[in-house]
Motif scaffolding. Structure first.
Motif, PDB file in Angstrom:
ATOM      1  N   PHE A   1      -8.595  -3.039  -8.230  1.00  0.00           N
ATOM      2  CA  PHE A   1      -7.486  -2.727  -7.332  1.00  0.00           C
ATOM      3  C   PHE A   1      -7.055  -1.140  -7.406  1.00  0.00           C
TER       4      PHE A   1
ATOM      5  N   GLY B   1     -11.148  -9.252   0.118  1.00  0.00           N
ATOM      6  CA  GLY B   1      -9.948  -8.681  -0.217  1.00  0.00           C
ATOM      7  C   GLY B   1      -8.817  -9.727  -0.384  1.00  0.00           C
TER       8      GLY B   1
ATOM      9  N   LYS C   1      -5.399  -3.856   4.808  1.00  0.00           N
ATOM     10  CA  LYS C   1      -6.315  -2.650   4.237  1.00  0.00           C
ATOM     11  C   LYS C   1      -7.217  -3.531   2.934  1.00  0.00           C
ATOM     12  N   MET C   2      -8.218  -2.903   2.714  1.00  0.00           N
ATOM     13  CA  MET C   2      -9.238  -3.243   1.778  1.00  0.00           C
ATOM     14  C   MET C   2      -9.431  -5.010   1.807  1.00  0.00           C
ATOM     15  N   ASN C   3      -9.815  -5.236   3.299  1.00  0.00           N
ATOM     16  CA  ASN C   3     -10.161  -6.646   3.482  1.00  0.00           C
ATOM     17  C   ASN C   3     -11.764  -6.988   3.076  1.00  0.00           C
ATOM     18  N   PHE C   4     -12.435  -6.118   3.209  1.00  0.00           N
ATOM     19  CA  PHE C   4     -13.963  -6.103   2.639  1.00  0.00           C
ATOM     20  C   PHE C   4     -14.503  -7.445   2.990  1.00  0.00           C
TER      21      PHE C   4
ATOM     22  N   SER D   1      -6.374 -12.097   7.559  1.00  0.00           N
ATOM     23  CA  SER D   1      -7.013 -11.032   6.617  1.00  0.00           C
ATOM     24  C   SER D   1      -5.961  -9.884   6.308  1.00  0.00           C
TER      25      SER D   1
ATOM     26  N   TRP E   1       0.975  -1.032  -0.034  1.00  0.00           N
ATOM     27  CA  TRP E   1      -0.151  -0.105  -0.074  1.00  0.00           C
ATOM     28  C   TRP E   1       0.908   1.278   0.021  1.00  0.00           C
TER      29      TRP E   1
END
Lengths: 159, 159, 159
Positions: free
Chosen positions: B65, C87, C80-83, C77, B43
């Motif tokens: 993404f 993710g 970031k951006m695990n949704f 997990s 990131w």
């Protein structure tokens, strides 16, 4: 490898568990004769806040930040599984059962072992934190002082 | 302890505040004559994205993404108290009031001070980021180059 | 700068992407003849959990923690951006397409390269994890052993 053993930690995180890890490593290093510095910056400054309310004059936004951030080490939350405050209660329950030291106790031990606790003045300014709100017997410095310590040793961590 | 002073930072995080900390330390170290590298991975690559939309061909998932990740340093969010974008606005308001440098300004200063900014090619591939989308005058490398730099100095941080 | 090249990583994080970064650096360093240690503490211990259910006797809170934490590297997990789990699926899809190694494969490679994988006994105790639940052929130690390794090298990271 080197003669003067030194551990320098940047504590950026305001999470209870990460601050615990920082202070456990710091206390361990001090016990093994390292010179140890913990440089508290951004949310890590909250570990140094006194737990009572200290009346100080602040701008509007600084005041809001001050109210929203945890007042002192005991009020910090977990980086994982915080569950709106239930996670820290669970961890503290388990720690008590296992006679593990709490974060405030780890900080006290660090002070007794002469670990140098430093508050980053630039981010204090940014978050509107004033010296009256932080623990006594800590030092105040900026990135130059941090680097001065860091470059003298090889155990450097950013937590 | 060592003659060639060197600071090598892995910037993994895509948070505005963590990237600020990385660039403040990097700029400080460069001012004190360290050779400084920031190796942007995962990131952290978002700090190097240009803020305009660059049309490039991508697979479906890479495209998704790319759309979901912040386009450039100014659009990154806070690691704490982000409040759906309000936190960064507050922080930026306070920074402006205190004349603190913003993240894009800190990155520009790092480039002027010859801090080596590296994009990790392996994770660029994974996140579907292409060279056209990243800032000019940066370098591209992998973990071997990172280690080559890291092992030459003692201030090594993972942020 | 130094003759014995050594990389020592504290893996505190329980995130798939951060653990990947740790293991990629560790495997790279091992390939370049570093002695490498990964010291798993707090949520980072989950990377060492076996993926099957191991019946062990635990207290109530330890049992709850054990159930809530991911069982093994593959179930971790994203930071970031695990949704809600989508993710990691996306990332794993992209990794497969690019023939990138998965986290369990990276851990296996580390073991083949003699990277020393250590589980922190103090935090195992705190989170109620028992040796039977963790991978075979790892070591068990505390902060003193960590520092013993860390102070011998200059690539020290906290992830």
């Amino acid at each position: 490898m080197t003669e003067n053993k030194r551990t320098t930690i940047v504590l950026f995180s305001g999470d209870y568990d990460k601050a615990m890890a920082a202070y456990i490593i710091a206390n361990g290093a001090a016990a093994y004769d390292h010179e140890v510095t913990i440089f508290h910056t951004f949310w890590g400054l909250n570990a140094l806040r006194k737990d009572e309310n200290i009346p100080v004059k602040k701008g509007f936004m600084e005041n809001m930040f001050g109210k929203m951030m945890p007042r002192g080490a005991d009020k910090m939350s977990l980086s994982k599984m915080n569950f709106a405050g239930f996670g820290p209660k669970m961890i503290k329950g388990i720690m008590k059962k296992h006679n593990a030291l709490t974060l405030p106790q780890l900080i006290e031990m660090a002070q007794e072992q002469d670990v140098k606790l430093v508050a980053c003045t630039m981010t204090m300014d940014l978050l509107g934190l004033q010296k009256e709100e932080l623990l006594d017997q800590i030092e105040y410095a900026g990135v130059a002082a941090y680097l001065g310590d860091a470059q003298e040793g090889n155990v450097n961590l950013f937590i």
